[in-house]
Design a protein around this motif. Sequence first.
Motif, PDB file in Angstrom:
ATOM      1  N   GLU A 246      -7.428  -9.248   7.924  1.00 56.45           N
ATOM      2  CA  GLU A 246      -8.683 -10.060   7.400  1.00 56.45           C
ATOM      3  C   GLU A 246      -8.919  -9.286   6.180  1.00 56.45           C
ATOM      4  O   GLU A 246      -9.388  -9.878   4.990  1.00 56.45           O
ATOM      5  N   ALA A 247      -9.127  -7.887   6.055  1.00 56.74           N
ATOM      6  CA  ALA A 247      -9.528  -7.129   4.921  1.00 56.74           C
ATOM      7  C   ALA A 247      -8.491  -6.946   3.924  1.00 56.74           C
ATOM      8  O   ALA A 247      -8.644  -6.276   2.958  1.00 56.74           O
TER       9      ALA A 247
ATOM     10  N   MET B  40       6.344  -8.289  -7.342  1.00 54.64           N
ATOM     11  CA  MET B  40       5.566  -7.895  -6.282  1.00 54.64           C
ATOM     12  C   MET B  40       4.280  -7.568  -6.968  1.00 54.64           C
ATOM     13  O   MET B  40       4.490  -6.583  -7.939  1.00 54.64           O
ATOM     14  N   GLU B  41       2.814  -7.689  -6.457  1.00 52.79           N
ATOM     15  CA  GLU B  41       1.772  -7.201  -7.199  1.00 52.79           C
ATOM     16  C   GLU B  41       1.684  -5.648  -6.647  1.00 52.79           C
ATOM     17  O   GLU B  41       2.272  -5.500  -5.393  1.00 52.79           O
ATOM     18  N   PRO B  42       1.276  -4.815  -7.294  1.00 46.13           N
ATOM     19  CA  PRO B  42       0.642  -3.458  -6.833  1.00 46.13           C
ATOM     20  C   PRO B  42      -0.280  -3.537  -5.793  1.00 46.13           C
ATOM     21  O   PRO B  42      -1.144  -4.390  -5.767  1.00 46.13           O
TER      22      PRO B  42
ATOM     23  N   SER C 108      -3.049 -10.117  -1.231  1.00 40.53           N
ATOM     24  CA  SER C 108      -2.859 -11.181  -0.629  1.00 40.53           C
ATOM     25  C   SER C 108      -2.407 -10.666   0.970  1.00 40.53           C
ATOM     26  O   SER C 108      -1.680  -9.468   1.152  1.00 40.53           O
ATOM     27  N   ILE C 109      -2.439 -11.797   1.815  1.00 43.89           N
ATOM     28  CA  ILE C 109      -1.846 -11.465   3.054  1.00 43.89           C
ATOM     29  C   ILE C 109      -0.397 -11.630   3.179  1.00 43.89           C
ATOM     30  O   ILE C 109       0.375 -10.656   3.933  1.00 43.89           O
TER      31      ILE C 109
ATOM     32  N   GLN D 107       1.994  -8.614   4.655  1.00 43.69           N
ATOM     33  CA  GLN D 107       3.140  -8.795   5.854  1.00 43.69           C
ATOM     34  C   GLN D 107       4.493  -8.490   5.127  1.00 43.69           C
ATOM     35  O   GLN D 107       5.160  -8.031   6.056  1.00 43.69           O
ATOM     36  N   GLU D 108       4.843  -8.652   3.998  1.00 44.40           N
ATOM     37  CA  GLU D 108       6.128  -8.666   3.383  1.00 44.40           C
ATOM     38  C   GLU D 108       6.247  -7.001   3.392  1.00 44.40           C
ATOM     39  O   GLU D 108       7.131  -6.417   3.618  1.00 44.40           O
TER      40      GLU D 108
END
Length: 163
Positions: free
Chosen positions: A11-12, A106-108, A132-133, A137-138
């Motif tokens: 969530e956070a 991929m974002e840092p 992001s979630i 998860q990745e």
Amino acid sequence: MTVLDVHRDEEALTFTIVAEFDAPPARVWQVWADARQLERWWGPPTWPATFDRHEFRPGGRSAYHMTGPDGTKAHGWFAFTLLDEPQRLEFDDGFADQHGEPVTTMEPTHGIVTFEAVGDRTRMTVLSRFTSIDQLQEMAKMGMEEGLRLAIGQIDGVLAEPS
């Protein structure tokens, strides 16, 4: 094992790992500040790190690669955004190409590391913040939790030697 707690909060969008060491905060700070010490623990034991650049200052950058058992190299970078010695450091952390340049696939993540004296020990908390979630998860699928747990587990050996 020095790791006390590991917590993923979807969530956070955070992942937190807490460890304690038999050394004062100023000494634990050095395992981040000194590239040769950082190499000895950043990355799990089977994927040792080599830091080609380590500018440990606000605005400074690091470029590194980890080498797997089969010789595969995984490249990464840090961009330091805050250093408050020996209490707190913050940095962006991402994947890089073979030249140490950030990749855009991929974002840092943003890392916040705090060092707290607990008697004659240090509690180090590493919080990673994701964009992001999907990113969280990745990274979890890539073994981030176990890899960081194993990496931090190597710090005691570094601290046992003169800095």
